[in-house]
Motif scaffolding. Structure first.
Motif, mmCIF file in Angstrom:
data_model
loop_
_atom_site.group_PDB
_atom_site.id
_atom_site.type_symbol
_atom_site.label_atom_id
_atom_site.label_comp_id
_atom_site.label_asym_id
_atom_site.label_seq_id
_atom_site.Cartn_x
_atom_site.Cartn_y
_atom_site.Cartn_z
ATOM 1 N N ALA A 29 15.251 37.581 -10.118
ATOM 2 C CA ALA A 29 15.606 37.997 -9.003
ATOM 3 C C ALA A 29 14.913 36.988 -7.804
ATOM 4 N N ALA A 30 15.549 36.812 -6.675
ATOM 5 C CA ALA A 30 14.880 36.073 -5.623
ATOM 6 C C ALA A 30 14.561 36.937 -4.516
ATOM 7 N N THR A 31 13.624 37.071 -4.077
ATOM 8 C CA THR A 31 13.171 38.000 -3.108
ATOM 9 C C THR A 31 12.396 37.037 -1.771
ATOM 10 N N SER A 32 12.435 37.825 -0.733
ATOM 11 C CA SER A 32 11.732 37.155 0.602
ATOM 12 C C SER A 32 10.365 37.285 0.526
ATOM 13 N N ALA A 33 9.603 36.895 1.322
ATOM 14 C CA ALA A 33 8.125 36.796 1.222
ATOM 15 C C ALA A 33 7.627 38.251 1.200
ATOM 16 N N ASP A 34 8.582 39.045 1.914
ATOM 17 C CA ASP A 34 8.079 40.691 1.921
ATOM 18 C C ASP A 34 8.789 41.602 1.001
ATOM 19 N N GLY A 35 9.256 40.906 -0.133
ATOM 20 C CA GLY A 35 9.697 41.750 -1.205
ATOM 21 C C GLY A 35 11.375 42.185 -1.088
ATOM 22 N N LYS A 36 12.063 41.750 0.080
ATOM 23 C CA LYS A 36 13.391 42.037 -0.055
ATOM 24 C C LYS A 36 14.348 41.353 -0.817
ATOM 25 N N LEU A 37 15.377 42.004 -1.175
ATOM 26 C CA LEU A 37 16.573 41.279 -2.088
ATOM 27 C C LEU A 37 17.452 40.787 -0.874
ATOM 28 N N SER A 38 17.836 41.601 0.155
ATOM 29 C CA SER A 38 18.600 41.076 1.216
ATOM 30 C C SER A 38 18.323 41.931 2.317
ATOM 31 N N SER A 39 19.463 41.698 3.440
ATOM 32 C CA SER A 39 19.119 42.464 4.651
ATOM 33 C C SER A 39 19.462 44.126 4.413
ATOM 34 N N ARG A 40 19.104 44.923 5.632
ATOM 35 C CA ARG A 40 19.627 46.313 5.457
ATOM 36 C C ARG A 40 21.272 46.430 5.613
#
Length: 224
Positions: free
Chosen positions: A7-18
């Motif tokens: 997986a690829a996550t943002s620095a705050d652990g999100k996969l995508s936006s809301r």
């Protein structure tokens, strides 16, 4: 069977936006790493939510890697697997094209007409396991019986949580990108109900800088 979650996550652990929209978290170097991992896999697995949101094709992009697979006696692309309890995969989705065999894992609660329609698609095989939801242990056992030994999971968060929940994850690879997405409703690496005890544990095997991000590789100490 060896199951690798990637997986690829943002620095705050999100996969995508809301809004469940794809965000450019990683770059070309990581895309190439993912392509290598696909080329080394017997199958690539996603949940139906990923199919509905992103319509992925999940094929090997690099022609030389496809040729090497053919030279080794394998199909040019790994099999695709959709975990889809209610058989919601669209019949025109890219994942059910003829680029590779596609397995759609459904539950007995899936409408019969939807199951029949998916089974009628070219190069599509139906795996029925579980009453209301896909029984992942039974479904993955059926995939293994069909010769799929090295499996790559590309999301989403609900599926990843469920795989950890039943102890099917052997390895976790996460590219953490230099982006903050935020949002309490944005999907994370492992969604679902969440653990309140008996938390799965991981052993850190590697840390690699890729551009302004970092690739973290763990093995799951509780995997089967």
């Amino acid at each position: 069977m060896h199951v690798v979650v990637n997986a690829a996550t943002s620095a705050d652990g999100k996969l995508s936006s809301r809004r469940r929209e794809q965000i450019a978290i990683s770059g070309e170097d990581d895309f190439d790493r993912v392509d290598r991992l696909r080329a080394d896999s017997d199958a690539v697995v996603v949940g139906v939510g990923t199919v509905l949101a992103d319509d992925p094709r999940l094929t090997v992009k690099d022609a030389e890697r496809r040729d090497r697979r053919l030279e080794d006696g394998n199909p040019g692309n790994p099999a695709r697997v959709v975990v889809d309890s209610k058989a919601r995969t669209p019949l025109d989705a890219d994942i059910v094209d003829d680029a590779a065999t596609t397995y759609v894992c459904v539950s007995e609660a899936a409408p019969v007409d939807r199951r029949m329609a998916l089974a009628d698609q070219s190069d599509t095989e139906l795996v029925t396991a579980g009453e209301d939801r896909v029984d992942l242990l039974r479904a993955f056992a059926a995939l293994q019986e069909d010769g799929l030994e090295r499996v790559m999971v590309e999301g989403g968060g609900e599926l990843i949580f469920s795989l950890f929940e039943v102890g099917l994850v052997d390895e976790l690879r996460v590219f953490v990108g230099p982006t903050v997405i935020g949002g309490r409703d944005a999907p994370t690496l492992a969604d679902g109900e969440g653990f309140v005890e008996d938390f799965p544990t991981l052993d850190l095997e590697g840390v690699e800088r890729i551009g302004d991000g970092v690739l973290l590789t763990w093995t799951a100490t509780t995997g089967e």
